[in-house]
Design a protein around this motif. Sequence first.
Motif, PDB file in Angstrom:
ATOM      1  N   TRP A  29      49.171  52.040  48.992  1.00  0.00           N
ATOM      2  CA  TRP A  29      47.955  51.239  48.912  1.00  0.00           C
ATOM      3  C   TRP A  29      47.768  50.536  47.567  1.00  0.00           C
ATOM      4  N   SER A  30      48.771  50.536  46.725  1.00  0.00           N
ATOM      5  CA  SER A  30      48.636  49.988  45.372  1.00  0.00           C
ATOM      6  C   SER A  30      48.153  48.544  45.340  1.00  0.00           C
ATOM      7  N   PHE A  31      48.748  47.692  46.181  1.00  0.00           N
ATOM      8  CA  PHE A  31      48.378  46.278  46.170  1.00  0.00           C
ATOM      9  C   PHE A  31      46.903  46.093  46.503  1.00  0.00           C
ATOM     10  N   LEU A  32      46.432  46.835  47.486  1.00  0.00           N
ATOM     11  CA  LEU A  32      45.032  46.728  47.908  1.00  0.00           C
ATOM     12  C   LEU A  32      44.083  47.194  46.798  1.00  0.00           C
ATOM     13  N   VAL A  33      44.418  48.288  46.139  1.00  0.00           N
ATOM     14  CA  VAL A  33      43.585  48.821  45.049  1.00  0.00           C
ATOM     15  C   VAL A  33      43.580  47.849  43.871  1.00  0.00           C
ATOM     16  N   LEU A  34      44.757  47.351  43.489  1.00  0.00           N
ATOM     17  CA  LEU A  34      44.823  46.395  42.383  1.00  0.00           C
ATOM     18  C   LEU A  34      44.009  45.142  42.696  1.00  0.00           C
ATOM     19  N   ASN A  35      44.133  44.650  43.905  1.00  0.00           N
ATOM     20  CA  ASN A  35      43.384  43.464  44.301  1.00  0.00           C
ATOM     21  C   ASN A  35      41.878  43.710  44.225  1.00  0.00           C
ATOM     22  N   LYS A  55      42.160  56.521  53.102  1.00  0.00           N
ATOM     23  CA  LYS A  55      41.557  57.858  53.101  1.00  0.00           C
ATOM     24  C   LYS A  55      41.358  58.325  51.662  1.00  0.00           C
ATOM     25  N   THR A  56      40.392  59.218  51.451  1.00  0.00           N
ATOM     26  CA  THR A  56      40.014  59.685  50.120  1.00  0.00           C
ATOM     27  C   THR A  56      41.203  60.203  49.319  1.00  0.00           C
ATOM     28  N   GLN A  57      42.007  61.078  49.904  1.00  0.00           N
ATOM     29  CA  GLN A  57      43.140  61.657  49.170  1.00  0.00           C
ATOM     30  C   GLN A  57      44.177  60.596  48.818  1.00  0.00           C
ATOM     31  N   THR A  60      42.849  58.638  45.888  1.00  0.00           N
ATOM     32  CA  THR A  60      43.004  59.455  44.675  1.00  0.00           C
ATOM     33  C   THR A  60      44.444  59.410  44.184  1.00  0.00           C
ATOM     34  N   ASP A  61      45.387  59.610  45.088  1.00  0.00           N
ATOM     35  CA  ASP A  61      46.808  59.603  44.722  1.00  0.00           C
ATOM     36  C   ASP A  61      47.233  58.241  44.184  1.00  0.00           C
ATOM     37  N   THR A  62      46.764  57.181  44.832  1.00  0.00           N
ATOM     38  CA  THR A  62      47.110  55.822  44.408  1.00  0.00           C
ATOM     39  C   THR A  62      46.561  55.537  43.015  1.00  0.00           C
TER      40      THR A  62
END
Length: 123
Positions: A29-35, A55-57, A60-62
């Motif tokens: 999910w890195s791209f989505l979080v960075l965006n 999902k929450t976990q 958190t991991d990302t």
Amino acid sequence: MENYVSSHSSSDNGSSSICEVLQILGAKWSFLVLNELLSGPQRFNQLQRNVAVIKTQSLTDTLRHLEQKGLVLRQVFPTVPVTVEYSLTEKGSDFQTALKEMEKWVQKWGNSEQGNIKTSISS
């Protein structure tokens, strides 16, 4: 197959660069979080609402992965309860150019069936 990829990527500079990017970004999910963080710093719950598909976990991991790789800054504020805010580092913000290019590509080719039809019609 794995041997082919590793031997191929070490001889092909373009492939090794892509592999390096994927190792840095790593998490699904890195791209989505960075965006999402490009719009500014966010608390965890706010970020979670904005990227509800994660999902929450996994979120958190990302975030931990991106923090470890130097793209995300995690700031803890001594409030009651403790406030944690996530923002992009300079390295993370610099990825905006790549995200914009990916967005252009998706706009052109995202629905491949329609993209092929448009290309055939305009040719």
